[in-house]
Enzyme design. Structure first.
Site, mmCIF file in Angstrom:
data_model
loop_
_atom_site.group_PDB
_atom_site.id
_atom_site.type_symbol
_atom_site.label_atom_id
_atom_site.label_comp_id
_atom_site.label_asym_id
_atom_site.label_seq_id
_atom_site.Cartn_x
_atom_site.Cartn_y
_atom_site.Cartn_z
ATOM 1 N N ASP A 60 0.888 -1.151 0.000
ATOM 2 C CA ASP A 60 0.000 0.000 0.000
ATOM 3 C C ASP A 60 0.938 1.215 0.000
ATOM 4 O OD1 ASP A 60 -2.288 1.679 0.490
ATOM 5 O OD2 ASP A 60 -1.693 1.753 2.593
ATOM 6 N N LEU A 61 0.431 2.375 -0.342
ATOM 7 C CA LEU A 61 1.290 3.568 -0.382
ATOM 8 C C LEU A 61 1.076 4.477 0.832
ATOM 9 C CD1 LEU A 61 3.178 5.600 -1.896
ATOM 10 C CD2 LEU A 61 1.124 6.476 -3.011
ATOM 11 N N ASP A 62 -0.154 5.034 0.911
ATOM 12 C CA ASP A 62 -0.454 6.040 1.935
ATOM 13 C C ASP A 62 -0.343 5.442 3.336
ATOM 14 O OD1 ASP A 62 -1.127 7.964 -0.054
ATOM 15 O OD2 ASP A 62 -3.125 7.133 -0.227
ATOM 16 N N THR A 83 1.433 10.169 3.465
ATOM 17 C CA THR A 83 0.348 10.902 2.804
ATOM 18 C C THR A 83 -0.985 10.686 3.515
ATOM 19 O OG1 THR A 83 0.560 9.101 1.237
ATOM 20 C CG2 THR A 83 1.111 11.305 0.432
ATOM 21 N N LYS A 99 -9.332 5.297 5.749
ATOM 22 C CA LYS A 99 -8.046 4.801 5.260
ATOM 23 C C LYS A 99 -8.242 3.650 4.281
ATOM 24 C CE LYS A 99 -4.910 6.378 8.825
ATOM 25 N NZ LYS A 99 -4.012 5.974 9.918
ATOM 26 N N SER A 157 -2.368 0.820 -4.334
ATOM 27 C CA SER A 157 -2.951 1.958 -3.630
ATOM 28 C C SER A 157 -4.273 2.343 -4.271
ATOM 29 C CB SER A 157 -1.997 3.160 -3.702
ATOM 30 O OG SER A 157 -2.650 4.317 -3.232
ATOM 31 N N ALA A 158 -5.243 2.685 -3.432
ATOM 32 C CA ALA A 158 -6.550 3.120 -3.934
ATOM 33 C C ALA A 158 -6.493 4.554 -4.464
ATOM 34 C CB ALA A 158 -7.577 3.033 -2.812
ATOM 35 N N LYS A 216 -11.036 -1.552 -1.152
ATOM 36 C CA LYS A 216 -10.668 -2.341 0.019
ATOM 37 C C LYS A 216 -11.801 -2.130 1.032
ATOM 38 C CE LYS A 216 -5.866 -1.019 -0.819
ATOM 39 N NZ LYS A 216 -4.720 -0.195 -0.409
ATOM 40 N N GLU A 246 0.176 -3.266 4.658
ATOM 41 C CA GLU A 246 -0.923 -2.297 4.808
ATOM 42 C C GLU A 246 -0.930 -1.606 6.167
ATOM 43 O OE1 GLU A 246 -3.535 -0.746 3.856
ATOM 44 O OE2 GLU A 246 -3.912 -1.507 1.842
ATOM 45 N N ASP A 247 -1.425 -0.364 6.196
ATOM 46 C CA ASP A 247 -1.586 0.344 7.480
ATOM 47 C C ASP A 247 -3.056 0.485 7.868
ATOM 48 O OD1 ASP A 247 -2.146 2.220 5.397
ATOM 49 O OD2 ASP A 247 -2.010 3.825 6.877
HETATM 50 C C1 BG6 Z 1 -6.023 5.592 -0.259
HETATM 51 C C2 BG6 Z 1 -6.067 6.401 1.021
HETATM 52 O O1 BG6 Z 1 -4.729 5.132 -0.466
HETATM 53 O O2 BG6 Z 1 -6.406 6.390 -1.372
HETATM 54 C C3 BG6 Z 1 -7.428 7.043 1.192
HETATM 55 O O3 BG6 Z 1 -5.789 5.551 2.120
HETATM 56 C C4 BG6 Z 1 -7.783 7.844 -0.051
HETATM 57 O O4 BG6 Z 1 -7.396 7.870 2.328
HETATM 58 C C5 BG6 Z 1 -7.710 6.940 -1.284
HETATM 59 O O5 BG6 Z 1 -9.091 8.393 0.058
HETATM 60 C C6 BG6 Z 1 -8.032 7.675 -2.579
HETATM 61 O O6 BG6 Z 1 -7.048 8.634 -2.840
HETATM 62 P P1 BG6 Z 1 -7.180 9.752 -3.963
HETATM 63 O O7 BG6 Z 1 -5.797 10.365 -4.014
HETATM 64 O O8 BG6 Z 1 -7.518 9.066 -5.257
HETATM 65 O O9 BG6 Z 1 -8.223 10.704 -3.541
HETATM 66 MG MG MG Z 2 -2.750 3.196 3.620
#
Ligand code: BG6
Ligand code: MG
Length: 219
Positions: A11-13, A19, A47, A116-117, A147, A171-172
């Site tokens: 996962d990224l964030d 982030t 998240k 990452s989403a 997710k 993942e966090d």
């Molecule tokens: C996920 C984050 O990685 O991405 C969420 O954990 C976030 O908090 C989601 O809403 C979507 O991100 P973005 O940048 O497409 O708005």
């Molecule tokens: Mg995350």
């Protein structure tokens, strides 16, 4: 690399860079503007969840109803704030251990993917200068189910050409751990509070120990 696991899907964030904090700040700003209560505890629910779904969760706390057009404008507003925050990212914003883990796994022949989403994930990865480590980066725009649905992790494994059972997911978020487990992978949870269902918990990527996970496989 001659263990059971062949690939690691990150996962990224909140795992590679912080982030998650910027998402929190941008949502908080929007929620306050709308007069909706918002704190860190509530933010945990967002998240790993897509932008629109996150907005819907926030708006469920409001007694006003919003049209689809209004919702799209609000999501766009949050994203503009978020983009301002991530514009300043540099490689110094890698979380402790992240750069070292990517380097070492790559050196040892593991296949690496990003699940990452976030539709901003590619931008962030480039700013952090770690894009070259990844064999496959899932395009969040192509994922239909957020997710805790396993779709994003299954897509990442497919992108790596590996069966899910040979992959470790990192993942966090609670929703992320659930997605990894539903995908049939080994789950490493990152952070100070225990994530339900994780096979191991680590504080940050400095403690990531693939040799140990290789010994924990239940065949
Ligand atoms: C996920 C984050 O990685 O991405 C969420 O954990 C976030 O908090 C989601 O809403 C979507 O991100 P973005 O940048 O497409 O708005
Ligand atoms: Mg995350």
């Amino acid at each position: 690399m001659d263990g059971y696991f062949k690939g690691v899907i990150f996962d990224l964030d909140g795992v590679i860079t912080d982030t998650a904090e910027y998402h929190y700040q941008a949502w908080k700003r929007l929620a306050e503007k709308l007069g909706i209560p918002f704190d860190r505890k509530f933010n945990e629910k967002l998240k790993g969840v897509s932008r629109m779904e996150s907005l819907n969760i926030i708006l469920s706390r409001s007694n006003k109803s919003y049209t689809q057009e209004e919702k799209e404008r609000l999501a766009e507003e949050k994203n503009a704030d978020y983009k301002e925050l991530i514009a300043k990212i540099t490689p110094d914003d890698l979380l402790p251990g992240a750069g070292e883990v990517l380097e070492s796994l790559k050196k040892h022949g593991y296949k690496l993917a990003l699940a990452s989403a976030s539709k901003n994930a590619s931008f962030v990865i480039k700013k952090l200068k770690v894009e070259h480590y990844f064999d496959y980066i899932v395009d969040a725009a192509t994922i239909k189910n957020s997710k805790p649905h396993p779709e994003i992790f299954l897509t990442a494994a497919k992108g790596l050409g590996l069966a899910p059972e040979y992959c470790i997911g990192v993942e966090d978020a609670q929703a992320g751990i659930e997605a990894i487990k539903r995908a049939g992978m080994f789950a490493v949870g990152v952070g100070s509070s225990t994530l339900k269902g994780a096979d191991v918990m680590i504080n940050d990527l400095r403690d990531f120990d693939i040799e140990q996970y290789q010994t924990m496989v239940k065949r």
